[in-house]
Design a protein around this motif. Structure first.
Motif, short mmCIF file in Angstrom:
data_model
loop_
_atom_site.label_atom_id
_atom_site.label_comp_id
_atom_site.label_asym_id
_atom_site.label_seq_id
_atom_site.Cartn_x
_atom_site.Cartn_y
_atom_site.Cartn_z
N PRO A 285 -81.63 13.75 112.27
CA PRO A 285 -81.93 12.65 113.16
C PRO A 285 -82.34 11.44 112.34
O PRO A 285 -82.88 11.59 111.25
CB PRO A 285 -83.09 13.18 114.01
CG PRO A 285 -83.69 14.29 113.20
CD PRO A 285 -82.60 14.85 112.37
N LEU B 241 -77.40 24.99 106.96
CA LEU B 241 -78.85 25.22 107.07
C LEU B 241 -79.59 24.49 105.94
O LEU B 241 -78.98 23.86 105.09
CB LEU B 241 -79.13 26.72 107.03
CG LEU B 241 -78.47 27.56 108.13
CD1 LEU B 241 -78.90 29.02 108.01
CD2 LEU B 241 -78.81 27.03 109.53
N GLU B 242 -80.90 24.64 105.95
CA GLU B 242 -81.73 23.99 104.94
C GLU B 242 -81.37 24.50 103.54
O GLU B 242 -81.11 25.68 103.36
CB GLU B 242 -83.22 24.30 105.09
CG GLU B 242 -83.87 24.28 106.41
CD GLU B 242 -83.01 23.94 107.57
OE1 GLU B 242 -82.51 24.89 108.20
OE2 GLU B 242 -82.83 22.78 107.86
N ARG C 170 -84.54 28.05 98.32
CA ARG C 170 -84.44 26.73 97.69
C ARG C 170 -85.44 25.76 98.32
O ARG C 170 -86.02 24.92 97.65
CB ARG C 170 -83.03 26.16 97.87
CG ARG C 170 -81.98 26.82 96.98
CD ARG C 170 -80.67 26.06 97.10
NE ARG C 170 -79.56 26.79 96.52
CZ ARG C 170 -78.28 26.50 96.75
NH1 ARG C 170 -77.97 25.51 97.55
NH2 ARG C 170 -77.32 27.20 96.19
N MET C 171 -85.64 25.91 99.66
CA MET C 171 -86.54 25.00 100.34
C MET C 171 -88.01 25.29 100.01
O MET C 171 -88.83 24.38 99.93
CB MET C 171 -86.35 25.06 101.86
CG MET C 171 -85.00 24.61 102.32
SD MET C 171 -84.31 23.26 101.36
CE MET C 171 -85.41 21.93 101.78
N ASP D 167 -91.11 21.07 107.41
CA ASP D 167 -91.33 20.35 108.66
C ASP D 167 -91.39 21.35 109.81
O ASP D 167 -91.32 22.56 109.59
CB ASP D 167 -90.26 19.26 108.88
CG ASP D 167 -88.84 19.82 109.02
OD1 ASP D 167 -88.70 20.89 109.66
OD2 ASP D 167 -87.89 19.21 108.51
N TYR E 165 -78.82 24.52 116.06
CA TYR E 165 -80.29 24.66 116.08
C TYR E 165 -80.87 24.75 117.49
O TYR E 165 -81.72 25.58 117.75
CB TYR E 165 -80.95 23.47 115.35
CG TYR E 165 -80.84 23.57 113.84
CD1 TYR E 165 -81.89 24.07 113.08
CD2 TYR E 165 -79.69 23.19 113.18
CE1 TYR E 165 -81.79 24.18 111.70
CE2 TYR E 165 -79.58 23.29 111.80
CZ TYR E 165 -80.63 23.78 111.08
OH TYR E 165 -80.53 23.89 109.72
N SER F 28 -72.22 27.66 92.14
CA SER F 28 -72.91 26.65 91.32
C SER F 28 -72.68 25.26 91.92
O SER F 28 -71.72 25.05 92.67
CB SER F 28 -72.34 26.67 89.90
OG SER F 28 -71.03 26.15 89.93
N GLY G 209 -77.51 22.24 100.22
CA GLY G 209 -76.96 21.22 99.31
C GLY G 209 -76.28 20.04 99.99
O GLY G 209 -75.44 19.38 99.40
N ARG H 105 -89.18 23.54 97.24
CA ARG H 105 -89.45 22.12 97.47
C ARG H 105 -90.82 21.89 98.13
O ARG H 105 -91.45 20.87 97.95
CB ARG H 105 -88.34 21.53 98.35
CG ARG H 105 -88.40 20.04 98.46
CD ARG H 105 -87.24 19.48 99.22
NE ARG H 105 -87.34 19.81 100.65
CZ ARG H 105 -86.50 19.33 101.56
NH1 ARG H 105 -85.49 18.60 101.21
NH2 ARG H 105 -86.64 19.65 102.84
N PHE I 128 -82.92 30.90 112.12
CA PHE I 128 -81.89 30.35 111.23
C PHE I 128 -80.64 31.24 111.23
O PHE I 128 -79.53 30.74 111.07
CB PHE I 128 -82.45 30.19 109.82
CG PHE I 128 -83.54 29.14 109.75
CD1 PHE I 128 -83.21 27.79 109.88
CD2 PHE I 128 -84.87 29.50 109.62
CE1 PHE I 128 -84.20 26.82 109.86
CE2 PHE I 128 -85.86 28.53 109.60
CZ PHE I 128 -85.53 27.18 109.73
N ASP J 277 -75.07 12.89 107.26
CA ASP J 277 -75.77 14.13 106.93
C ASP J 277 -76.27 14.73 108.25
O ASP J 277 -77.26 14.24 108.78
CB ASP J 277 -76.94 13.76 106.00
CG ASP J 277 -77.60 14.95 105.37
OD1 ASP J 277 -77.46 16.07 105.90
OD2 ASP J 277 -78.29 14.76 104.34
#
Ligand code: Z5A
Length: 215
Positions: free
Chosen positions: A48, A19-20, A152-153, A160, A111, A196, A23, A156, A170, A102
């Motif tokens: 994509p 998932l998003e 974490r996202m 999207d 998804y 970590s 890492g 950022r 998710f 990736d």
């Protein structure tokens, strides 16, 4: 087959999934360093995208402008994959290059098949119908709780269209990924992405080392 091909053999295909925020990008860079250090000729790409047409499809499918039918989303993912496999991945593997990607087909299963509830079988059938049957040699599934990955996202910013989905979406995608790992334990290695960066990187490197040693 050319002399060069028969000497080097077919390359290996490695995919990163999860998932998003788990890492994938971080570990893609680590694997690239590992492959370079091992003297392996490789290319890195993403989905994509990854081809000129694929990158245009990526912009279209991830854009937050307007809504899109789930089936349309799936077909754009498959179209981008079809271009990538035929233009980049297959030719590289045939030349003996390794390919690091990736995300790949498992992402559509997770998804669109589960997240969008189109059905895992339907997603696989569409790929088969379109001739997208290439299976990775190794898939690293970076797994952690949806909540922590999304956190974490959020740090950022600028989500999207798919990142704007609800937590339940998710959760369904995560369960589908994990079910695939249970069904294909030889190909899919589940890695605890909540650890970590060093610990996650060490697990990723171990799995890639095993593949290198198997050649
Ligand atoms: N999609 C789909 O629906 N169907 C398909 O068939 C395909 C894709 C192929 C592509 O998004 C979207 O397309 C994706 C699925 C969908 N959408 N969603 N939602 P993308 O390519 O733009 O992004 P992504 O694949 O979701 O990856 P990402 O968002 O960039 O995350 P990531 O690459 O997994 O994580 P990262 O960038 O390496 O790390 C995120 C942050 O966490 C970063 O600040 C790192 O420094 C940090 N980090 C990383 N590891 C750690 C550890 N271990 N501890 C602490 N912090 C860490």
């Amino acid at each position: 087959m050319s002399l060069q091909q028969s000497l080097v053999g077919r390359g290996k295909f490695i995919t990163l999934e999860g998932l998003e925020g788990v890492g994938k990008t971080t570990n893609r860079e680590l694997i690239e360093s590992q492959l370079s250090a091992a003297g392996i000729d490789f290319i890195g790409t993403r989905e994509p995208g990854g081809t000129p047409i694929g990158e245009q499809l990526r912009e279209l499918v991830l854009s937050t402008r307007g809504s899109m039918q789930a089936e349309t989303e799936l077909m754009i993912m498959v179209a981008s994959r079809l271009e990538l496999v035929s233009q980049l991945i297959e030719p590289a593997l045939a030349k003996g290059q390794w390919v690091l990607c990736d995300r790949y087909l498992d992402a559509s299963v997770a998804y669109q098949g589960a997240g969008r509830a189109l059905g895992v079988e339907r997603v696989l059938q569409l790929h088969a119908l379109m001739g997208v049957t290439l299976t990775p040699d190794l898939t690293l599934l970076l797994d952690m709780s949806v909540k922590d990955g999304l956190a974490r996202m959020v740090a950022r910013g600028k989500p999207d269209r798919i990142e704007n989905e609800a937590v339940e979406f998710f959760e369904r995608a995560r369960q589908a990924y994990l079910q695939r790992a249970v069904a294909e334990p030889k190909r899919i290695e589940v890695i605890d992405a909540s650890l970590s960066k060093d610990d996650v990187g060490a697990s990723v490197a171990r799995a890639v080392r095993r593949l290198i040693q198997s050649v």
